[in-house]
Design a protein around this motif. Structure first.
Motif, PDB file in Angstrom:
ATOM      1  N   ASP A  60       2.880 -16.143 -19.628  1.00  0.00           N
ATOM      2  CA  ASP A  60       3.151 -16.618 -20.985  1.00  0.00           C
ATOM      3  C   ASP A  60       4.510 -17.309 -21.096  1.00  0.00           C
ATOM      4  OD1 ASP A  60       4.936 -14.531 -20.845  1.00  0.00           O
ATOM      5  OD2 ASP A  60       3.991 -13.329 -22.426  1.00  0.00           O
ATOM      6  N   ARG A  62       7.475 -16.204 -20.455  1.00  0.00           N
ATOM      7  CA  ARG A  62       8.650 -15.345 -20.511  1.00  0.00           C
ATOM      8  C   ARG A  62       9.193 -15.201 -19.092  1.00  0.00           C
ATOM      9  NH1 ARG A  62       6.922  -9.890 -23.211  1.00  0.00           N
ATOM     10  NH2 ARG A  62       5.106 -10.267 -21.871  1.00  0.00           N
ATOM     11  N   LEU A  74      14.314  -9.560 -19.772  1.00  0.00           N
ATOM     12  CA  LEU A  74      13.131 -10.357 -20.068  1.00  0.00           C
ATOM     13  C   LEU A  74      13.501 -11.391 -21.121  1.00  0.00           C
ATOM     14  CD1 LEU A  74      10.078 -10.834 -19.709  1.00  0.00           C
ATOM     15  CD2 LEU A  74       9.699  -9.159 -21.533  1.00  0.00           C
ATOM     16  N   HIS A  75      13.498 -12.656 -20.702  1.00  0.00           N
ATOM     17  CA  HIS A  75      13.869 -13.756 -21.607  1.00  0.00           C
ATOM     18  C   HIS A  75      12.638 -14.259 -22.349  1.00  0.00           C
ATOM     19  CE1 HIS A  75      15.978 -17.359 -23.016  1.00  0.00           C
ATOM     20  NE2 HIS A  75      14.884 -18.029 -22.695  1.00  0.00           N
ATOM     21  N   ASP A  76      12.764 -14.323 -23.667  1.00  0.00           N
ATOM     22  CA  ASP A  76      11.696 -14.860 -24.519  1.00  0.00           C
ATOM     23  C   ASP A  76      12.046 -16.293 -24.895  1.00  0.00           C
ATOM     24  OD1 ASP A  76       9.737 -15.435 -26.337  1.00  0.00           O
ATOM     25  OD2 ASP A  76      10.479 -14.071 -27.895  1.00  0.00           O
ATOM     26  N   PRO A  77      11.318 -17.293 -24.384  1.00  0.00           N
ATOM     27  CA  PRO A  77      11.667 -18.686 -24.659  1.00  0.00           C
ATOM     28  C   PRO A  77      11.476 -19.080 -26.116  1.00  0.00           C
ATOM     29  CG  PRO A  77       9.565 -18.574 -23.523  1.00  0.00           C
ATOM     30  CD  PRO A  77      10.132 -17.182 -23.514  1.00  0.00           C
ATOM     31  N   GLU A  78      10.641 -18.348 -26.852  1.00  0.00           N
ATOM     32  CA  GLU A  78      10.413 -18.681 -28.257  1.00  0.00           C
ATOM     33  C   GLU A  78      11.640 -18.358 -29.109  1.00  0.00           C
ATOM     34  OE1 GLU A  78       7.864 -20.227 -29.627  1.00  0.00           O
ATOM     35  OE2 GLU A  78       6.828 -20.434 -27.700  1.00  0.00           O
ATOM     36  N   SER A  79      12.243 -17.195 -28.873  1.00  0.00           N
ATOM     37  CA  SER A  79      13.386 -16.754 -29.676  1.00  0.00           C
ATOM     38  C   SER A  79      14.716 -16.953 -28.981  1.00  0.00           C
ATOM     39  CB  SER A  79      13.222 -15.272 -30.033  1.00  0.00           C
ATOM     40  OG  SER A  79      13.260 -14.472 -28.853  1.00  0.00           O
ATOM     41  N   ASN A  82      17.171 -12.195 -24.864  1.00  0.00           N
ATOM     42  CA  ASN A  82      16.992 -11.471 -23.614  1.00  0.00           C
ATOM     43  C   ASN A  82      16.856  -9.984 -23.911  1.00  0.00           C
ATOM     44  OD1 ASN A  82      17.309 -13.231 -21.100  1.00  0.00           O
ATOM     45  ND2 ASN A  82      19.000 -13.943 -22.376  1.00  0.00           N
ATOM     46  N   PHE A  83      15.677  -9.441 -23.673  1.00  0.00           N
ATOM     47  CA  PHE A  83      15.444  -8.010 -23.844  1.00  0.00           C
ATOM     48  C   PHE A  83      15.803  -7.280 -22.552  1.00  0.00           C
ATOM     49  CE2 PHE A  83      12.539 -10.200 -26.685  1.00  0.00           C
ATOM     50  CZ  PHE A  83      12.688  -9.527 -27.885  1.00  0.00           C
ATOM     51  N   THR A 169       8.026  -5.165 -23.778  1.00  0.00           N
ATOM     52  CA  THR A 169       9.241  -5.742 -23.193  1.00  0.00           C
ATOM     53  C   THR A 169       9.937  -4.764 -22.254  1.00  0.00           C
ATOM     54  OG1 THR A 169      10.598  -4.993 -25.067  1.00  0.00           O
ATOM     55  CG2 THR A 169       9.612  -7.201 -25.213  1.00  0.00           C
TER      56      THR A 169
END
Length: 261
Positions: A60, A62, A74-79, A82-83, A169
């Motif tokens: 997906d 991430r 864990l990087h979320d490209p939408e927001s 970084n979790f 996450t």
């Protein structure tokens, strides 16, 4: 080599299709020189990653990225957030850190969309001696350069190739399956290695360092026959030894139960 502890920027380049042509077997590669630089975009994932080691892109988009000091984010490209997916220092196995040891590679299973497995190559705490902050001027975590077999045995350790389920996450420590154990000599630098990758047939590849100290042989291969010398000064026990897992590129096929062939 020793890892730099200064902050670095972790980034990934995305390639657009326009202007990019594949280089086919037998071609000179001249078409590669014509690639339009504007087809690439640099995106910062984390401007304070600690000691970055590896990254893996999920289906997906991430992005998981690991730091030697134990953090797997864990990087979320939408927001752009970084979790903290895991801090291996808090895992049941704990984390051993000395010179290059700690968390190394991270990878996702080829069938991740269904099984959610994430692979991590790391140094479990075990019972290896570590530095006592109360004793200034001495580091009990440093193995001696000269000694006896009893001295070396205290620093025998291992790196684990394990996999964990990514739930939301977070990596679930309770799901850990230890797939492979790579014995090492701890307490002295260097050469850990630990890149994990998969081929199109699902085989897992793991690169391992030679676990040898290269700084006392004047640029030559570490081969030291002196009596009482720490084993880390002799690479014949590892990369030159076909019965040893160190200094190799290993290929295994992981089974559903976490064992391998």
């Amino acid at each position: 080599m020793r890892r730099a502890t200064t902050a670095a920027t972790l980034a990934v380049a995305f390639v657009g299709l326009a202007g990019v042509q594949p280089v086919l077997a037998g071609e000179s590669g001249s078409s590669a020189a014509a690639v339009d630089g504007n087809a690439f975009q640099k995106v910062t994932l984390n401007d304070r990653p600690g000691e970055p080691m590896a990254l893996a892109v999920l289906p997906d988009l991430r992005v998981l990225h690991s730091a030697r000091t134990g953090e797997i984010r864990l990087h979320d490209p939408e927001s752009g957030v970084n979790f903290l997916a895991a801090d291996m220092k808090q895992s049941p196995q704990g984390l051993y850190q000395h010179d290059e040891e700690g968390v190394q590679g991270v990878a996702v299973d080829p069938n991740f969309a269904k099984n959610k497995w994430v692979y991590v190559y790391y140094s479990p705490r075990l019972n290896t001696p570590v530095d006592d902050p109360a004793t200034a001027g001495v580091n009990e975590g440093d193995a001696p350069e000269m000694g006896t077999q009893a001295d070396w045995d205290r620093y025998k350790g291992a790196l684990y190739l394990s996999r964990f389920k990514l739930e939301g996450t977070k990596l679930n420590f309770a799901t850990e399956q230890k797939i492979l154990e790579v014995p090492v000599d701890r307490g002295m630098c260097c050469h850990v290695g630990g890149k994990i990758d998969f081929d199109s047939k699902g085989n897992l590849y793991l690169s391992t360092g030679d676990d040898s100290n290269p700084f006392s042989s004047d640029g030559y291969s570490p081969i030291d026959d002196r009596a009482g010398r720490n084993p880390v000064f002799d690479a014949r026990r590892t990369s030159a030894n076909t019965n040893d897992l160190r200094g190799k590129i290993l290929r295994i096929t992981v089974k559903e139960d976490g064992s391998y062939s």
